[in-house]
Every structure is written in structure tokens, then in C-alpha cells.
Write an enzyme that holds these catalytic residues in place. Structure first.
Site, short mmCIF file in Angstrom:
data_model
loop_
_atom_site.label_atom_id
_atom_site.label_comp_id
_atom_site.label_asym_id
_atom_site.label_seq_id
_atom_site.Cartn_x
_atom_site.Cartn_y
_atom_site.Cartn_z
N SER A 55 -13.80 0.52 -38.57
CA SER A 55 -12.98 1.12 -37.52
C SER A 55 -11.52 1.15 -37.96
CB SER A 55 -13.12 0.31 -36.23
OG SER A 55 -12.17 0.75 -35.28
N HIS A 56 -10.72 1.97 -37.29
CA HIS A 56 -9.27 1.92 -37.50
C HIS A 56 -8.68 0.62 -36.96
CE1 HIS A 56 -9.61 6.08 -38.60
NE2 HIS A 56 -8.31 6.19 -38.77
N SER A 57 -9.42 0.00 -36.04
CA SER A 57 -8.91 -1.21 -35.37
C SER A 57 -9.80 -2.40 -35.73
CB SER A 57 -8.93 -0.98 -33.85
OG SER A 57 -9.01 -2.21 -33.18
#
Lengths: 132, 200
Positions: A13-15
Site C-alpha cells: 500500500s501507499h500507507s
């Protein structure tokens, strides 16, 4: 302890929080039956994805049966493709990126993998979510 | 190509990306996730930090090293895309390229970027700048050092009325219309920086 024979799951994920949260949900379903790694954020700890970190996550979740990767937005997919291409050749063909929603896809893929299914079946199960 | 020229190219590209980082970020905030300027700055600053090692290599290997560094450091989708561009140029160029070599190599690199981004021309991306630049190189016109930056800037500006099909901007659909694509703009900036040094 012998190596886990089931397909491994990697969540990109980007996070970091999204990746960890999705991994928590996967563990609740399958426990330690599936090799699992999650990775999120850029090298500075901000939102983004990091090719080197994705490669390390693939290593952590590596299984001789292969690894299925679940991604969120565009850069996660592009960077995961890049990471796969930079892996040793004999591993590359045993790594797939699933076209599936990251949370639901990871849970479905891991559940399928925990029963000992082959990589192609694990991927198909995750990707069915897109046509459901 | 001698080491000093390679170093000047790296310095010029980095200085341009750093100078325009805020502008690229502002464009990306309008239609993307707002990290393009910062990501490109981080990537090229890493290239500059490694310049001693990179310039000592022959041009093809130097370009591949730049590409690998961008892949590893940029972070956003632009890392693999610009990384693929530079690595493909490195694969296709000889150590002492002619204009014809550059045209051919950029053509091959554009195909590689298309494959990486699963994108085509006219979808409001960096390709919409790289393709006309490649066409001008292939036409072998005179005064390329002056002409190419203009071709690139005009092509970047021409992405404004396009609707994004690929990348985060595609989520906005019609609302992506009216904004210059950040990747097209950064590509035009790099073309300008390179031509400023080579001046051909």
C-alpha cells in the site's frame, strides 16, 4: 521447522498503516498458515511505495509455491512490477500481482492459499472479486 | 562522451528539477496525489549525490545507473517510469551517440515507458512530450538545441485540454481537463535542461 509450503501473500500500500491493517485482517483469518508480508510508505516514511522495500517484503513472504501481491493505487502496482523484474529470474515467474481490491483481495487470496492451492488458483480467487 | 559533460548533464537536470519542484507539486496537487515535485527532487538529488561513480562509467552504463537510482529513490509511479526511460536509453545508445542514435534510442525508450505504464499517446502523460521530441530528433532538423525545448514545452502545454486515462489523474475524469500533466511538464523541463548543456 520446514518451510511453509503454501503460497505467500505480499500487501503493498501507499500507507504503512493500511498495509499493516490489511495484514492484521489476513492473520485473523489464516494465522501463520500462509507466509505474509506487508509494506507501505516511501523511504522517508511518508505516503508512497519503495521498490527496495517491496523486494524485501517478497523475500519475507517467499514460498517455493510462489507469492501473490496485492496493491492499492497506481504507483504501488508500477513499483511492484519493477520489484518483480529485479528479482532473480528463477523466482520471477512464481510471483503474480493480483488485479483485486487490496483488503478483500488479500483476505480472499490468503484464505485460498491456506488450503494449499496453487498460485494460479490463489490469484483467480482474488481476481474474482473484480467480476463479482 | 567525457566525464565532465556527463556531470554537467546530471547537474543541469538536478538543478532544474529542484528549481521547479514546487511547481510540479502544485500541478500534481491539482490532478494527482501532490508528490511529483518532491519525488523527482529526491530522485535526482540521489543521482547527483552519486555523480562521481556515475560519470566514470561509459554513457550506456551511466544512463542505466541513473535509471536504477530513480527507480529506487523516487517512490511514486514516476520512479519506475523515468527509471525505465533512462535504463532503456542506456540499453539502446552507444558510448558516443549521433543524433540518429538518440532518435532511435528515444523511440525504443518510449515503447518501454508505454509498456511500463500500460499507456498510449494522447492519454495526458509524459509520452505526449517525449513522442514529439523523438519525432523532431528523427527528422534531423537543424538547431535542435533551440528547437527541442520549444517542441517539448508546447507539447506539455498541449496536455492541458486532454482527459487523463492513466494514473491517479484518471480518477478525476473530466475534472482532469484544463490542467497540464505534471509528468509531461517534468519531461519538458528535463529536455530543456539536457539541450541547455548539449546546445547542439
Amino acid at each position: 521447522m520446514p518451510a511453509n509450503p503454501n503460497v505467500g501473500i505480499v500487501i503493498v500500500s501507499h500507507s504503512a498503516k493500511v498495509a499493516e491493517g490489511a495484514a492484521d485482517m489476513v492473520r485473523q483469518m489464516v494465522g501463520d498458515n500462509v507466509p505474509l508480508a506487508s509494506v507501505g510508505g516511501n523511504a522517508e516514511g511518508g505516503l508512497g511505495t519503495d521498490v527496495a522495500a517491496i523486494m524485501a517484503a517478497i523475500d519475507r513472504a517467499w514460498s517455493e509455491a510462489g507469492v501473490a501481491i496485492l496493491v492499492d493505487l497506481g504507483g504501488a502496482e508500477t513499483n511492484s512490477e519493477m520489484a518483480v523484474e529485479m528479482m532473480p529470474e528463477e523466482r520471477r515467474e512464481r510471483i503474480v500481482i493480483c488485479n483485486a481490491p487490496i483488503v478483500e483481495g488479500a483476505v480472499m487470496a490468503a484464505t485460498e492459499a491456506s488450503g494449499g492451492s496453487a498460485l494460479a488458483v490463489v490469484r483467480a480467487t482474488a481476481e474474482e472479486l473484480m467480476s463479482a | 562522451m567525457d566525464d565532465a559533460l556527463k556531470r554537467r548533464l546530471i547537474e543541469a537536470m538536478t538543478a532544474t528539477v529542484v528549481a521547479y519542484a514546487d511547481e510540479l507539486t502544485a500541478l500534481d496537487q491539482a490532478i494527482g496525489d501532490g508528490d511529483h515535485g518532491l519525488n523527482m527532487k529526491r530522485g535526482f538529488e540521489a543521482v547527483l549525490a552519486d555523480a562521481d561513480t556515475i560519470v566514470a562509467k561509459p554513457l550506456p552504463e551511466a544512463l542505466k545507473a541513473i535509471g536504477t537510482t530513480l527507480v529506487m529513490k523516487v517512490g511514486g509511479a514516476s520512479g519506475p517510469l523515468y527509471g525505465t526511460l533512462f535504463m532503456s536509453l542506456g540499453k539502446a545508445l552507444p558510448a558516443e551517440p549521433t543524433i540518429a542514435d538518440l532518435a532511435r534510442a528515444l523511440g525504443a525508450a518510449i515503447e518501454a515507458v508505454k509498456a511500463r505504464g500500460k499507456s498510449e499517446l494522447g492519454q495526458k502523460t509524459m509520452l505526449d512530450v517525449l513522442a514529439p521530441v523523438q519525432a523532431a530528433l528523427a527528422a534531423g532538423e537543424t538547431d535542435l538545441g533551440m528547437r527541442l525545448p520549444r517542441v517539448a514545452n508546447d507539447a506539455a502545454a498541449a496536455t492541458a485540454p486532454l482527459k487523463a486515462i492513466r494514473g491517479r489523474a484518471s480518477f478525476l475524469g473530466e475534472r482532469s481537463i484544463g490542467h497540464v500533466d505534471p509528468g509531461a511538464h517534468s519531461s519538458a523541463l528535463l529536455v530543456g535542461a539536457i539541450c541547455g548543456v548539449l546546445g547542439a
